[in-house]
Design a protein around this motif. Structure first.
Motif, PDB file in Angstrom:
ATOM      1  N   THR A 143       1.013  -1.132  -0.525  1.00 46.66           N
ATOM      2  CA  THR A 143      -0.241   0.163   0.526  1.00 46.66           C
ATOM      3  C   THR A 143       0.803   1.083   0.095  1.00 46.66           C
ATOM      4  O   THR A 143       0.360   2.443   0.326  1.00 46.66           O
ATOM      5  CB  THR A 143      -0.677   0.558   1.191  1.00 46.66           C
ATOM      6  OG1 THR A 143       0.207  -0.601   2.289  1.00 46.66           O
ATOM      7  CG2 THR A 143      -1.377  -1.377   0.645  1.00 46.66           C
ATOM      8  N   ASN A 144       2.312   0.842  -0.085  1.00 48.70           N
ATOM      9  CA  ASN A 144       3.011   2.790  -0.053  1.00 48.70           C
ATOM     10  C   ASN A 144       4.340   1.822  -0.569  1.00 48.70           C
ATOM     11  O   ASN A 144       4.216   0.704  -0.809  1.00 48.70           O
ATOM     12  CB  ASN A 144       3.090   2.980   1.450  1.00 48.70           C
ATOM     13  CG  ASN A 144       4.283   1.313   2.220  1.00 48.70           C
ATOM     14  OD1 ASN A 144       5.177   1.063   1.901  1.00 48.70           O
ATOM     15  ND2 ASN A 144       3.707   1.135   3.135  1.00 48.70           N
ATOM     16  N   ASN A 145       4.893   3.217  -0.845  1.00 49.73           N
ATOM     17  CA  ASN A 145       6.437   2.419  -2.452  1.00 49.73           C
ATOM     18  C   ASN A 145       7.394   3.128  -1.444  1.00 49.73           C
ATOM     19  O   ASN A 145       8.868   2.566  -1.811  1.00 49.73           O
ATOM     20  CB  ASN A 145       6.792   3.944  -2.939  1.00 49.73           C
ATOM     21  CG  ASN A 145       5.063   4.574  -3.831  1.00 49.73           C
ATOM     22  OD1 ASN A 145       4.565   3.785  -4.316  1.00 49.73           O
ATOM     23  ND2 ASN A 145       4.396   6.010  -4.055  1.00 49.73           N
ATOM     24  N   ASP A 146       7.907   2.496  -0.127  1.00 57.21           N
ATOM     25  CA  ASP A 146       8.987   1.501   0.692  1.00 57.21           C
ATOM     26  C   ASP A 146       9.578   0.822   0.165  1.00 57.21           C
ATOM     27  O   ASP A 146       8.555   0.047   0.574  1.00 57.21           O
ATOM     28  CB  ASP A 146       8.850   1.927   2.125  1.00 57.21           C
ATOM     29  CG  ASP A 146       8.005   3.477   2.909  1.00 57.21           C
ATOM     30  OD1 ASP A 146       8.043   4.527   2.078  1.00 57.21           O
ATOM     31  OD2 ASP A 146       8.013   3.607   3.906  1.00 57.21           O
ATOM     32  N   LEU A 147      10.834   1.015  -0.434  1.00 54.13           N
ATOM     33  CA  LEU A 147      11.308  -0.266  -0.805  1.00 54.13           C
ATOM     34  C   LEU A 147      10.788  -1.422  -1.368  1.00 54.13           C
ATOM     35  O   LEU A 147      10.769  -2.162  -1.678  1.00 54.13           O
ATOM     36  CB  LEU A 147      11.373  -1.784   0.300  1.00 54.13           C
ATOM     37  CG  LEU A 147      11.983  -0.613   2.220  1.00 54.13           C
ATOM     38  CD1 LEU A 147      11.978  -1.878   3.484  1.00 54.13           C
ATOM     39  CD2 LEU A 147      13.626  -0.989   1.852  1.00 54.13           C
ATOM     40  N   GLY A 148       9.579  -0.592  -2.046  1.00 60.36           N
ATOM     41  CA  GLY A 148       9.497  -0.333  -3.237  1.00 60.36           C
ATOM     42  C   GLY A 148       9.438  -1.348  -4.635  1.00 60.36           C
ATOM     43  O   GLY A 148      11.352  -1.140  -5.347  1.00 60.36           O
ATOM     44  N   THR A 149       9.233  -2.760  -5.648  1.00 64.07           N
ATOM     45  CA  THR A 149      10.519  -3.263  -6.705  1.00 64.07           C
ATOM     46  C   THR A 149       9.784  -3.086  -8.145  1.00 64.07           C
ATOM     47  O   THR A 149      10.575  -2.955  -8.302  1.00 64.07           O
ATOM     48  CB  THR A 149      10.010  -5.029  -6.283  1.00 64.07           C
ATOM     49  OG1 THR A 149       8.353  -5.215  -6.780  1.00 64.07           O
ATOM     50  CG2 THR A 149      10.270  -5.337  -4.574  1.00 64.07           C
ATOM     51  N   ASN A 187      13.436  -6.311  -1.907  1.00 63.67           N
ATOM     52  CA  ASN A 187      13.994  -5.759  -2.098  1.00 63.67           C
ATOM     53  C   ASN A 187      13.973  -5.757   0.186  1.00 63.67           C
ATOM     54  O   ASN A 187      13.283  -5.424   0.661  1.00 63.67           O
ATOM     55  CB  ASN A 187      13.397  -4.126  -1.404  1.00 63.67           C
ATOM     56  CG  ASN A 187      14.399  -3.593  -2.802  1.00 63.67           C
ATOM     57  OD1 ASN A 187      15.228  -3.581  -3.268  1.00 63.67           O
ATOM     58  ND2 ASN A 187      13.330  -2.870  -3.169  1.00 63.67           N
ATOM     59  N   LEU A 188      14.919  -6.897   0.398  1.00 65.47           N
ATOM     60  CA  LEU A 188      15.158  -6.690   2.199  1.00 65.47           C
ATOM     61  C   LEU A 188      16.161  -6.027   2.802  1.00 65.47           C
ATOM     62  O   LEU A 188      17.024  -5.927   2.684  1.00 65.47           O
ATOM     63  CB  LEU A 188      14.847  -8.302   2.621  1.00 65.47           C
ATOM     64  CG  LEU A 188      13.687  -9.197   2.154  1.00 65.47           C
ATOM     65  CD1 LEU A 188      14.689 -10.432   1.865  1.00 65.47           C
ATOM     66  CD2 LEU A 188      12.652  -9.083   2.148  1.00 65.47           C
ATOM     67  N   LYS A 189      15.528  -5.597   3.736  1.00 64.76           N
ATOM     68  CA  LYS A 189      16.563  -4.521   4.772  1.00 64.76           C
ATOM     69  C   LYS A 189      16.803  -5.081   6.501  1.00 64.76           C
ATOM     70  O   LYS A 189      15.999  -6.667   6.414  1.00 64.76           O
ATOM     71  CB  LYS A 189      15.927  -3.003   5.186  1.00 64.76           C
ATOM     72  CG  LYS A 189      14.536  -3.063   5.921  1.00 64.76           C
ATOM     73  CD  LYS A 189      14.256  -1.524   6.002  1.00 64.76           C
ATOM     74  CE  LYS A 189      13.131  -1.580   7.010  1.00 64.76           C
ATOM     75  NZ  LYS A 189      12.452  -0.481   7.684  1.00 64.76           N
ATOM     76  N   LYS A 190      17.649  -5.272   7.081  1.00 59.93           N
ATOM     77  CA  LYS A 190      18.046  -5.564   8.180  1.00 59.93           C
ATOM     78  C   LYS A 190      16.410  -5.449   9.577  1.00 59.93           C
ATOM     79  O   LYS A 190      17.078  -3.691   9.791  1.00 59.93           O
ATOM     80  CB  LYS A 190      19.105  -5.024   8.644  1.00 59.93           C
ATOM     81  CG  LYS A 190      19.745  -5.591   9.748  1.00 59.93           C
ATOM     82  CD  LYS A 190      21.294  -4.943  10.223  1.00 59.93           C
ATOM     83  CE  LYS A 190      22.131  -6.080  11.473  1.00 59.93           C
ATOM     84  NZ  LYS A 190      20.910  -5.306  13.097  1.00 59.93           N
ATOM     85  N   PRO A 191      15.979  -6.400   9.801  1.00 61.11           N
ATOM     86  CA  PRO A 191      15.226  -6.045  10.780  1.00 61.11           C
ATOM     87  C   PRO A 191      15.773  -5.559  11.715  1.00 61.11           C
ATOM     88  O   PRO A 191      16.665  -5.715  12.218  1.00 61.11           O
ATOM     89  CB  PRO A 191      14.849  -7.319  10.815  1.00 61.11           C
ATOM     90  CG  PRO A 191      14.509  -7.925   9.345  1.00 61.11           C
ATOM     91  CD  PRO A 191      15.736  -7.560   9.025  1.00 61.11           C
ATOM     92  N   THR A 192      15.220  -4.855  12.646  1.00 63.85           N
ATOM     93  CA  THR A 192      15.584  -4.286  13.750  1.00 63.85           C
ATOM     94  C   THR A 192      16.132  -5.081  15.109  1.00 63.85           C
ATOM     95  O   THR A 192      15.437  -5.783  15.586  1.00 63.85           O
ATOM     96  CB  THR A 192      14.406  -3.438  14.273  1.00 63.85           C
ATOM     97  OG1 THR A 192      14.272  -2.349  13.503  1.00 63.85           O
ATOM     98  CG2 THR A 192      14.891  -2.395  16.234  1.00 63.85           C
ATOM     99  N   GLY A 193      17.378  -5.106  15.402  1.00 62.44           N
ATOM    100  CA  GLY A 193      18.275  -5.566  15.785  1.00 62.44           C
ATOM    101  C   GLY A 193      18.160  -7.694  15.728  1.00 62.44           C
ATOM    102  O   GLY A 193      18.569  -7.856  16.535  1.00 62.44           O
ATOM    103  N   MET A 194      18.160  -7.422  14.905  1.00 62.99           N
ATOM    104  CA  MET A 194      18.288  -9.061  14.475  1.00 62.99           C
ATOM    105  C   MET A 194      20.086  -9.426  14.205  1.00 62.99           C
ATOM    106  O   MET A 194      20.393  -8.032  13.604  1.00 62.99           O
ATOM    107  CB  MET A 194      17.452  -9.576  13.313  1.00 62.99           C
ATOM    108  CG  MET A 194      16.216  -9.688  13.579  1.00 62.99           C
ATOM    109  SD  MET A 194      15.240 -10.730  12.460  1.00 62.99           S
ATOM    110  CE  MET A 194      13.525 -11.112  13.387  1.00 62.99           C
ATOM    111  N   SER A 230      22.893   2.369   2.102  1.00 65.34           N
ATOM    112  CA  SER A 230      22.953   3.398   3.518  1.00 65.34           C
ATOM    113  C   SER A 230      21.722   3.295   4.152  1.00 65.34           C
ATOM    114  O   SER A 230      21.711   3.166   5.265  1.00 65.34           O
ATOM    115  CB  SER A 230      23.849   4.507   3.310  1.00 65.34           C
ATOM    116  OG  SER A 230      22.821   5.807   2.672  1.00 65.34           O
ATOM    117  N   GLU A 231      20.603   3.178   3.296  1.00 62.43           N
ATOM    118  CA  GLU A 231      18.892   3.298   4.056  1.00 62.43           C
ATOM    119  C   GLU A 231      18.918   2.285   4.386  1.00 62.43           C
ATOM    120  O   GLU A 231      18.233   1.847   4.709  1.00 62.43           O
ATOM    121  CB  GLU A 231      18.231   4.047   2.547  1.00 62.43           C
ATOM    122  CG  GLU A 231      18.447   5.676   1.571  1.00 62.43           C
ATOM    123  CD  GLU A 231      17.213   6.178   0.882  1.00 62.43           C
ATOM    124  OE1 GLU A 231      16.693   5.587   1.310  1.00 62.43           O
ATOM    125  OE2 GLU A 231      17.714   7.160   1.202  1.00 62.43           O
TER     126      GLU A 231
END
Length: 301
Positions: A143-149, A187-194, A230-231
């Motif tokens: 529903t949003n453009n964050d990390l969009g493919t 697009n997969l980012k590092k989940p918090t604290g993992m 970096s993001e």
């Protein structure tokens, strides 16, 4: 109160529920509370949840009106494991504890694809959910453009923590779509604290959920982008993805045709039958606007 739910209450009254258990069930489905109303709605839509509630109640799990996800998990487990008697499941949960039992039946995240998909649950607010010992995955329409493919069919993945310092928080960590050629791309980012091992686990689980959603017959391979960003990777060395770090380290010991399988994605691709390396393309900031590699894995030939 709905007709189906009233009918279920009538059946329960004359079933094996003891007086104390009956009182606990009435309290859990008390529609004067928000949690009770949600549980009542869920049972009205899926009567099998009553059996799952009873299993958990017999295992002495409390506050069940607030644990609809757990009730659904047990219901799905019972449905997909008809050889498991409900009283034995209750005993197992009681003896091992809820989290250890879940960890056991999910193989600690090491299930085969065929075993794992039995534990994927469809819910109103998610296309699929998958519960592990440490949290719950949610797969939803984007529903949003964050990390969009860039693909209209992309899926959004988030993880709700059940343990650790982030308990009860929910982290949206990636998106996966399917290209016209039938490649999973994400697009997969590092989940918090993992840590790295946990990241490997959530990446594999997300890919499995996407593979199941799109259908194995429709997926021809995986198109991976291992980049410096970096993001996406603010806390990783040189802002490089774990895949990129592992690939470059492996290149110091072997050629690229072997090094690709030293990565999280490469190891996953091979485990799911996409062990044929079609392409490795190096990306540069001058030409492509980003540093890294584009790698395509296809079905073994």
């Amino acid at each position: 109160m709905r007709v189906l739910f009233i009918f279920l209450l009538t059946l329960i009254t004359f079933s094996g529920f003891g007086q104390c258990q009956w009182e606990r069930f009435k309290a859990a489905t008390d529609e004067s509370t928000e949690a009770g109303k949600l549980l009542t709605d869920a049972i009205d839509e899926d009567a099998k949840l009553v059996n799952a509630w009873e299993v958990l109640d017999n295992a002495e799990i409390t506050d069940l009106s607030d644990k609809i996800d757990d009730i659904r998990f047990v219901s799905n487990y019972l449905e997909n494991n008809p050889g498991k008697a409900a009283d034995q499941v209750s005993a197992d949960i009681k003896n091992k504890g809820w989290q250890q039992w879940v960890h056991g039946v999910t193989g600690g995240g090491k299930l085969s694809f065929e075993e794992k998909i039995k534990l994927f649950i469809k819910k109103e607010n998610a296309l699929l959910t998958y519960e592990r010992q440490d949290g719950i995955f949610f797969m939803q329409k984007t529903t949003n453009n964050d990390l969009g493919t860039g693909y209209s069919n992309e899926l959004t993945f988030s993880f709700k923590y059940k343990t650790g310092p982030n308990i009860n928080s929910k982290d949206m960590f990636g998106k996966i779509g399917l290209t016209e050629e039938g490649y999973l791309i994400g697009n997969l980012k590092k989940p918090t604290g993992m840590n790295n091992q946990q990241i490997k686990g959530v990446s594999e689980d997300a890919l499995d959920m996407a593979l199941y959603h799109f259908g194995r017959n429709n997926v021809n391979g995986i198109k991976a982008l291992w980049v410096k960003n970096s993001e996406l990777y603010p806390d990783l060395p040189d802002n490089k993805s774990i895949n990129l770090i592992r690939f470059e380290e492996a290149l110091e010991r072997m050629d690229e045709s072997m090094a690709v399988f030293e990565t999280i994605t490469g190891d996953y691709a091979r485990s799911r039958g996409f062990g044929y390396l079609k392409e490795v393309k190096k990306l540069t900031e001058n030409v492509d606007g980003i540093y890294g590699y584009e790698v395509i894995f296809e079905i073994m030939r």
